[in-house]
Design a protein around this motif. Structure first.
Motif: not given
Ligand code: ATP
Length: 248
Positions: A42-43, A45-48
């Motif tokens: 979780n978090g 950065g995959k979605t990013t």
């Molecule tokens: P998840 O399984 O929760 O989707 P992830 O690996 O996809 O996890 P991301 O959603 O890419 O992770 O988030 C990575 C980091 O960026 C996290 O710490 C999150 O809080 C932060 N983050 C995501 N979107 C934003 C935003 N719009 N503004 C500020 N910080 C963000």
């Protein structure tokens, strides 16, 4: 299978709101015809990463501040999300995002909006989608908002297929689904990959299932790729076993 690289992410940095550094130099390659998994908690950065690839960060106040992303050698940062769809890259977002007030079939048809090849071809593809997802055929007249989480995941994937994509970016397909359904969704990913030749980049927290279906995996931790390799090697890696496979 060929060795053509479709998508190349080269050392990107992503910052949200001008200050929050979330990706700290991520690089990855997505070869044509493969299933590539982006793994991590979780978090991480995959979605990013997926949003950077499909140029969807702007609406989140995010920005790629370093590095480059290319699709078939063309710079993604200069394309609009619609350009990308036209080039065959489609994102299935986390949380499914169906049009709740439309029927299942109407949702699927919205996926064909960029196509110009006429009704016959679109009808044939609807049948192709129903072939992969017989459940959607049964539910085709139901309002999407009243279908289950698993069905909505299928609608989102089916809608993506209706655009005849070359590459699908699939965010967390297992999220919120019972294990049996997760397996079913991944089986469909596999057969779409094999039969339609669609390339996948999928983000997944469920390392266990993802590494059984993917060909290659990247593990992301706090915005950095900490390990990558053929999925079969990652499955046997002691660190992956200890830190990722035990958990899922
Ligand atoms: P998840 O399984 O929760 O989707 P992830 O690996 O996809 O996890 P991301 O959603 O890419 O992770 O988030 C990575 C980091 O960026 C996290 O710490 C999150 O809080 C932060 N983050 C995501 N979107 C934003 C935003 N719009 N503004 C500020 N910080 C963000």
């Amino acid at each position: 299978k060929t060795d053509t690289t479709l998508l190349e992410v080269n050392n990107i940095e992503v910052i949200y709101n001008h200050v929050i550094l979330v990706l700290k130099g991520v690089s990855l390659n997505v070869p044509k015809g493969g299933i590539t998994a982006l793994l991590g908690g979780n978090g991480a950065g995959k979605t990013t990463t997926l949003k950077a690839v499909s140029n969807l960060l702007k609406s989140e106040r995010g920005e790629v501040t370093k590095g480059s992303i290319t699709y078939r050698g063309e710079r993604v940062q200069e394309m609009s999300p619609a350009d990308l769809v036209r080039k065959g890259v489609i994102q299935v977002m986390e949380g499914r995002h169906c049009f709740e007030h439309l029927t299942v079939e109407e949702n699927l048809l919205t996926g064909a909006y960029t196509r110009k090849d006429g009704r016959g071809a679109i009808q044939a593809d609807l049948e192709m989608v129903y072939n992969y997802f017989p459940r959607l055929k049964e539910r085709r007249k139901s309002q999407a908002g009243y279908t289950s989480g698993g069905e909505q995941q299928m609608v989102a994937m089916g809608r993506a297929l209706m655009s005849r994509p070359e590459t699908i970016l699939l965010d967390e397909p297992s999220m919120g689904l019972a294990p049996q359904l997760v397996e079913q969704i991944f089986e469909i990913v596999k057969s779409v990959n094999e039969n339609e030749g669609v390339t996948f980049l999928l983000a997944e927290q469920n390392t266990n299932v993802a590494l059984r279906y993917a060909h290659y995996g990247y593990i992301l931790e706090s915005g950095r790729i900490v390990m990558d390799g053929p999925a079969a090697d990652l499955r046997e890696n002691p660190d992956v076993k200890e830190f990722y496979l035990g958990m899922s």
